[in-house]
Design a protein around this motif. Structure first.
Motif, PDB file in Angstrom:
ATOM      1  N   THR A 137       0.862  -0.898   0.486  1.00 38.59           N
ATOM      2  CA  THR A 137      -0.132  -0.206  -0.191  1.00 38.59           C
ATOM      3  C   THR A 137       0.824   1.047  -0.154  1.00 38.59           C
ATOM      4  O   THR A 137       0.674   2.032  -0.643  1.00 38.59           O
ATOM      5  N   LYS A 138       1.584   1.454   1.009  1.00 34.20           N
ATOM      6  CA  LYS A 138       2.999   2.300   0.864  1.00 34.20           C
ATOM      7  C   LYS A 138       4.000   2.617  -0.548  1.00 34.20           C
ATOM      8  O   LYS A 138       3.662   3.634  -0.898  1.00 34.20           O
ATOM      9  N   LYS A 139       3.948   1.549  -0.757  1.00 31.24           N
ATOM     10  CA  LYS A 139       4.980   1.754  -2.699  1.00 31.24           C
ATOM     11  C   LYS A 139       4.194   2.169  -3.454  1.00 31.24           C
ATOM     12  O   LYS A 139       4.395   2.760  -4.100  1.00 31.24           O
ATOM     13  N   THR A 140       2.570   1.221  -3.193  1.00 29.57           N
ATOM     14  CA  THR A 140       1.746   2.425  -4.465  1.00 29.57           C
ATOM     15  C   THR A 140       1.342   3.518  -4.047  1.00 29.57           C
ATOM     16  O   THR A 140       1.590   4.655  -5.092  1.00 29.57           O
ATOM     17  N   LEU A 141       1.250   4.483  -3.243  1.00 33.29           N
ATOM     18  CA  LEU A 141       0.691   5.437  -2.824  1.00 33.29           C
ATOM     19  C   LEU A 141       1.826   6.429  -3.821  1.00 33.29           C
ATOM     20  O   LEU A 141       2.059   7.453  -3.849  1.00 33.29           O
ATOM     21  N   SER A 142       3.445   5.774  -2.646  1.00 33.60           N
ATOM     22  CA  SER A 142       4.574   6.821  -3.608  1.00 33.60           C
ATOM     23  C   SER A 142       4.363   6.350  -4.633  1.00 33.60           C
ATOM     24  O   SER A 142       5.006   7.393  -4.969  1.00 33.60           O
ATOM     25  N   GLN A 143       4.538   5.396  -5.428  1.00 31.28           N
ATOM     26  CA  GLN A 143       4.407   5.480  -7.394  1.00 31.28           C
ATOM     27  C   GLN A 143       3.692   6.724  -7.639  1.00 31.28           C
ATOM     28  O   GLN A 143       3.879   7.113  -8.725  1.00 31.28           O
ATOM     29  N   TYR A 144       2.908   6.418  -7.144  1.00 31.42           N
ATOM     30  CA  TYR A 144       1.751   7.622  -7.458  1.00 31.42           C
ATOM     31  C   TYR A 144       2.065   9.099  -6.929  1.00 31.42           C
ATOM     32  O   TYR A 144       1.368   9.572  -7.608  1.00 31.42           O
ATOM     33  N   GLY A 145       2.882   9.307  -6.273  1.00 34.33           N
ATOM     34  CA  GLY A 145       3.406  10.444  -5.596  1.00 34.33           C
ATOM     35  C   GLY A 145       3.087  11.077  -4.880  1.00 34.33           C
ATOM     36  O   GLY A 145       2.309  11.928  -4.678  1.00 34.33           O
ATOM     37  N   VAL A 146       1.533  10.032  -4.114  1.00 37.41           N
ATOM     38  CA  VAL A 146       1.332  10.458  -3.274  1.00 37.41           C
ATOM     39  C   VAL A 146       1.858  10.938  -1.473  1.00 37.41           C
ATOM     40  O   VAL A 146       2.376  10.095  -1.130  1.00 37.41           O
ATOM     41  N   SER A 147       1.696  11.588  -1.514  1.00 32.29           N
ATOM     42  CA  SER A 147       2.305  12.242   0.420  1.00 32.29           C
ATOM     43  C   SER A 147       1.969  11.906   1.244  1.00 32.29           C
ATOM     44  O   SER A 147       0.446  11.855   1.152  1.00 32.29           O
ATOM     45  N   TYR A 148       1.984  11.164   2.139  1.00 36.99           N
ATOM     46  CA  TYR A 148       1.218  10.310   3.519  1.00 36.99           C
ATOM     47  C   TYR A 148       1.874   9.881   4.887  1.00 36.99           C
ATOM     48  O   TYR A 148       2.926  10.358   4.995  1.00 36.99           O
ATOM     49  N   VAL A 149       0.785   9.887   5.950  1.00 37.95           N
ATOM     50  CA  VAL A 149       1.564   9.982   7.209  1.00 37.95           C
ATOM     51  C   VAL A 149       1.265   8.643   7.294  1.00 37.95           C
ATOM     52  O   VAL A 149       0.007   7.735   7.091  1.00 37.95           O
ATOM     53  N   GLU A 150       2.225   8.259   8.516  1.00 36.69           N
ATOM     54  CA  GLU A 150       1.695   6.073   8.525  1.00 36.69           C
ATOM     55  C   GLU A 150       1.597   6.252   9.914  1.00 36.69           C
ATOM     56  O   GLU A 150       2.780   7.225  11.012  1.00 36.69           O
ATOM     57  N   LYS A 151       0.465   5.911  10.796  1.00 38.40           N
ATOM     58  CA  LYS A 151       0.794   5.635  12.077  1.00 38.40           C
ATOM     59  C   LYS A 151       0.914   4.009  12.090  1.00 38.40           C
ATOM     60  O   LYS A 151      -0.341   3.380  11.919  1.00 38.40           O
ATOM     61  N   ASN A 152       1.921   3.873  12.560  1.00 37.71           N
ATOM     62  CA  ASN A 152       1.540   1.815  12.985  1.00 37.71           C
ATOM     63  C   ASN A 152       1.538   1.222  14.118  1.00 37.71           C
ATOM     64  O   ASN A 152       1.778   2.002  15.156  1.00 37.71           O
ATOM     65  N   PRO A 191     -12.991   5.414   3.254  1.00 40.61           N
ATOM     66  CA  PRO A 191     -11.634   4.686   4.115  1.00 40.61           C
ATOM     67  C   PRO A 191     -11.397   3.301   3.147  1.00 40.61           C
ATOM     68  O   PRO A 191     -12.468   2.652   2.468  1.00 40.61           O
ATOM     69  N   ILE A 192     -10.271   3.129   2.889  1.00 38.91           N
ATOM     70  CA  ILE A 192      -9.819   2.085   1.612  1.00 38.91           C
ATOM     71  C   ILE A 192      -9.299   0.279   3.221  1.00 38.91           C
ATOM     72  O   ILE A 192      -7.949   0.822   3.658  1.00 38.91           O
ATOM     73  N   LYS A 193      -9.822  -0.291   2.875  1.00 39.36           N
ATOM     74  CA  LYS A 193      -9.867  -1.829   4.217  1.00 39.36           C
ATOM     75  C   LYS A 193      -8.584  -2.285   2.835  1.00 39.36           C
ATOM     76  O   LYS A 193      -8.797  -2.969   2.092  1.00 39.36           O
ATOM     77  N   GLY A 194      -7.678  -3.005   3.601  1.00 37.60           N
ATOM     78  CA  GLY A 194      -6.540  -3.951   2.619  1.00 37.60           C
ATOM     79  C   GLY A 194      -6.114  -2.838   1.935  1.00 37.60           C
ATOM     80  O   GLY A 194      -5.813  -1.952   1.434  1.00 37.60           O
ATOM     81  N   PHE A 195      -5.405  -4.336   0.701  1.00 35.28           N
ATOM     82  CA  PHE A 195      -4.160  -3.874   0.010  1.00 35.28           C
ATOM     83  C   PHE A 195      -5.287  -3.621  -1.445  1.00 35.28           C
ATOM     84  O   PHE A 195      -5.434  -4.828  -2.022  1.00 35.28           O
ATOM     85  N   ARG A 196      -5.464  -2.598  -1.817  1.00 33.44           N
ATOM     86  CA  ARG A 196      -6.616  -2.337  -3.038  1.00 33.44           C
ATOM     87  C   ARG A 196      -5.667  -1.228  -4.115  1.00 33.44           C
ATOM     88  O   ARG A 196      -6.161  -0.096  -3.538  1.00 33.44           O
TER      89      ARG A 196
END
Length: 78
Positions: free
Chosen positions: A18-33, A62-67
């Motif tokens: 999910t993080k890799k896909t968002l990065s490939q699209y150039g989407v910045s995000y905040v990660e909460k572990n 909201p998106i659940k899982g890798f979509r």
């Protein structure tokens, strides 16, 4: 401005993709572990989620899982 938050946990393949896909699209995000942030875990449980990843954005449900299909929609909304 797009606000994207990705709830993850350690050693989660779907979370990594999910993080890799968002990065490939150039989407910045905040990660909460959820394993490192008890407040993040409590928030997800309060929202009724029992698994990660969960992606919250101010432009989509909201998106659940890798979509990848839904992540592409989030990227288009930027």
């Amino acid at each position: 401005m797009q606000n994207v938050t990705v709830y993850t946990k350690n050693n989660c393949i779907q979370c990594m993709m999910t993080k890799k896909t968002l990065s490939q699209y150039g989407v910045s995000y905040v990660e909460k572990n959820v394993e490192e942030d008890p407040a993040a875990m409590a928030f997800l449980k309060d929202q009724g989620y029992q698994a990660v990843p969960v992606v919250f954005s101010n432009t989509a449900e909201p998106i659940k899982g890798f979509r990848p299909d839904l992540l592409a929609e989030v990227a288009k909304a930027i």
